[in-house]
Design a protein around this motif. Sequence first.
Motif, short mmCIF file in Angstrom:
data_model
loop_
_atom_site.label_atom_id
_atom_site.label_comp_id
_atom_site.label_asym_id
_atom_site.label_seq_id
_atom_site.Cartn_x
_atom_site.Cartn_y
_atom_site.Cartn_z
N ALA A 88 -3.96 9.42 10.35
CA ALA A 88 -4.16 8.12 11.00
C ALA A 88 -3.64 7.00 10.12
O ALA A 88 -3.04 6.03 10.62
CB ALA A 88 -5.64 7.92 11.31
N GLY A 89 -3.85 7.11 8.81
CA GLY A 89 -3.33 6.09 7.90
C GLY A 89 -1.81 6.06 7.88
O GLY A 89 -1.20 4.99 7.86
N MET A 90 -1.18 7.23 7.92
CA MET A 90 0.27 7.28 7.98
C MET A 90 0.79 6.69 9.28
O MET A 90 1.88 6.10 9.33
CB MET A 90 0.76 8.72 7.83
N ALA A 91 -0.01 6.83 10.35
CA ALA A 91 0.41 6.33 11.66
C ALA A 91 0.20 4.83 11.82
O ALA A 91 0.63 4.24 12.81
CB ALA A 91 -0.35 7.07 12.76
N GLY A 92 -0.50 4.21 10.84
CA GLY A 92 -0.65 2.76 10.91
C GLY A 92 -2.05 2.22 10.81
O GLY A 92 -2.23 1.00 10.74
N VAL A 93 -3.06 3.07 10.81
CA VAL A 93 -4.43 2.58 10.66
C VAL A 93 -4.58 2.02 9.23
O VAL A 93 -4.35 2.75 8.26
CB VAL A 93 -5.47 3.69 10.90
N PRO A 94 -4.96 0.76 9.07
CA PRO A 94 -4.95 0.13 7.74
C PRO A 94 -6.21 0.44 6.93
O PRO A 94 -6.94 -0.46 6.54
CB PRO A 94 -4.85 -1.35 8.08
N TRP A 95 -6.43 1.72 6.67
CA TRP A 95 -7.66 2.07 5.94
C TRP A 95 -7.37 2.80 4.63
O TRP A 95 -8.30 3.32 4.00
CB TRP A 95 -8.61 2.86 6.81
N PHE A 96 -6.12 2.79 4.19
CA PHE A 96 -5.85 3.19 2.81
C PHE A 96 -6.27 2.04 1.90
O PHE A 96 -6.69 0.99 2.36
CB PHE A 96 -4.38 3.54 2.62
N THR A 97 -6.12 2.23 0.60
CA THR A 97 -6.59 1.24 -0.36
C THR A 97 -6.01 -0.14 -0.08
O THR A 97 -4.80 -0.28 0.15
CB THR A 97 -6.22 1.68 -1.78
N GLU A 98 -6.89 -1.14 -0.08
CA GLU A 98 -6.53 -2.54 0.13
C GLU A 98 -5.83 -2.76 1.47
O GLU A 98 -4.93 -3.59 1.60
CB GLU A 98 -5.66 -3.04 -1.04
N GLY A 99 -6.25 -2.00 2.48
CA GLY A 99 -5.72 -2.19 3.82
C GLY A 99 -4.32 -1.67 4.05
O GLY A 99 -3.68 -2.02 5.04
N ALA A 100 -3.85 -0.80 3.17
CA ALA A 100 -2.50 -0.26 3.32
C ALA A 100 -2.46 0.84 4.38
O ALA A 100 -3.48 1.41 4.76
CB ALA A 100 -2.00 0.30 1.98
N SER A 101 -1.26 1.14 4.84
CA SER A 101 -1.03 2.26 5.74
C SER A 101 0.38 2.77 5.47
O SER A 101 1.10 2.23 4.63
CB SER A 101 -1.17 1.84 7.21
N GLY A 102 0.78 3.84 6.17
CA GLY A 102 2.09 4.41 5.93
C GLY A 102 2.09 5.34 4.73
O GLY A 102 1.07 5.98 4.43
N PHE A 103 3.22 5.42 4.04
CA PHE A 103 3.28 6.31 2.88
C PHE A 103 4.20 5.76 1.78
O PHE A 103 4.38 6.41 0.76
CB PHE A 103 3.74 7.71 3.28
N GLY A 104 4.73 4.60 1.93
CA GLY A 104 5.68 4.07 0.97
C GLY A 104 5.04 3.26 -0.14
O GLY A 104 5.44 2.14 -0.40
N PHE A 105 4.03 3.81 -0.78
CA PHE A 105 3.40 3.10 -1.90
C PHE A 105 3.06 4.12 -2.99
O PHE A 105 2.87 5.31 -2.72
CB PHE A 105 2.15 2.34 -1.44
N PRO A 106 2.97 3.69 -4.24
CA PRO A 106 2.89 4.63 -5.36
C PRO A 106 1.69 5.56 -5.37
O PRO A 106 1.78 6.66 -5.91
CB PRO A 106 2.86 3.70 -6.59
N SER A 107 0.58 5.15 -4.78
CA SER A 107 -0.63 5.98 -4.86
C SER A 107 -0.79 6.93 -3.68
O SER A 107 -1.83 7.59 -3.55
CB SER A 107 -1.88 5.09 -4.98
N PHE A 108 0.22 7.04 -2.82
CA PHE A 108 0.08 7.89 -1.64
C PHE A 108 -0.16 9.36 -2.01
O PHE A 108 -0.86 10.07 -1.29
CB PHE A 108 1.33 7.77 -0.76
N GLY A 109 0.40 9.82 -3.09
CA GLY A 109 0.21 11.21 -3.48
C GLY A 109 -1.23 11.57 -3.71
O GLY A 109 -1.65 12.72 -3.46
N TYR A 110 -2.03 10.61 -4.15
CA TYR A 110 -3.45 10.87 -4.36
C TYR A 110 -4.15 11.14 -3.03
O TYR A 110 -5.11 11.92 -2.96
CB TYR A 110 -4.12 9.70 -5.08
#
Length: 203
Positions: A88-110
């Motif tokens: 859901a986060g990859m699809a656009g739900v902004p519930w990764f850290t600090e409201g991020a979504s997608g996968f183009g950020f350094p902490s996505f591997g975690y």
Amino acid sequence: MAAPAAAISAPGVLADLLPASTRARAVARDAVLVLGGAAAVGASAQVAITVPQISPVPFVLTTFTVLLLGAAYGPLRAGLTLALYLVAGMAGVPWFTEGASGFGFPSFGYIIGFLVAGVAVGWLAGRGGDRTVLKTAGLMVLGNVIMYAFGTPYLAYATGVGAAQAVEWGITPYLIGDAIKLVFAALLLPGAWWAVNKFRSQD
């Protein structure tokens, strides 16, 4: 008349204690747990502090939430919960850290590591790995190692740095905080099982 202790099926993980008298109710219970668990992981990801001078990876509560959820849910529920959070986060739900979504950020591997760690911790917890302080501490160490194993290489890839710099950014600053979380989990989970067993022995 109370059933003999031997006749009472022992729960594999804490979530198994939630009542479900029929298959349909069990499915509904697990659906609520999965949705609620994913929301809890998303909420914990918003409790974050980024210190650019130290690392591009934020300090978060999410690792603690993921490991507790894995131990409490077991591998299947934890896997579904964290897969939902990931997809859901990859699809656009902004519930990764600090409201991020997608996968183009350094902490996505975690976040990928969350899924693997949650399943691994849940599998071991279902076999008694969260019943004592020492076993639970081992579970938490394993879960953190898995997260680092996925997060650090992706951090190196996303930022273009070498392995040593990725370790300096992605592991070293978090060791003390993860150790503190480990202590809390190592007390909390066995304590919950102690309370459960005390209650069940009185039935």
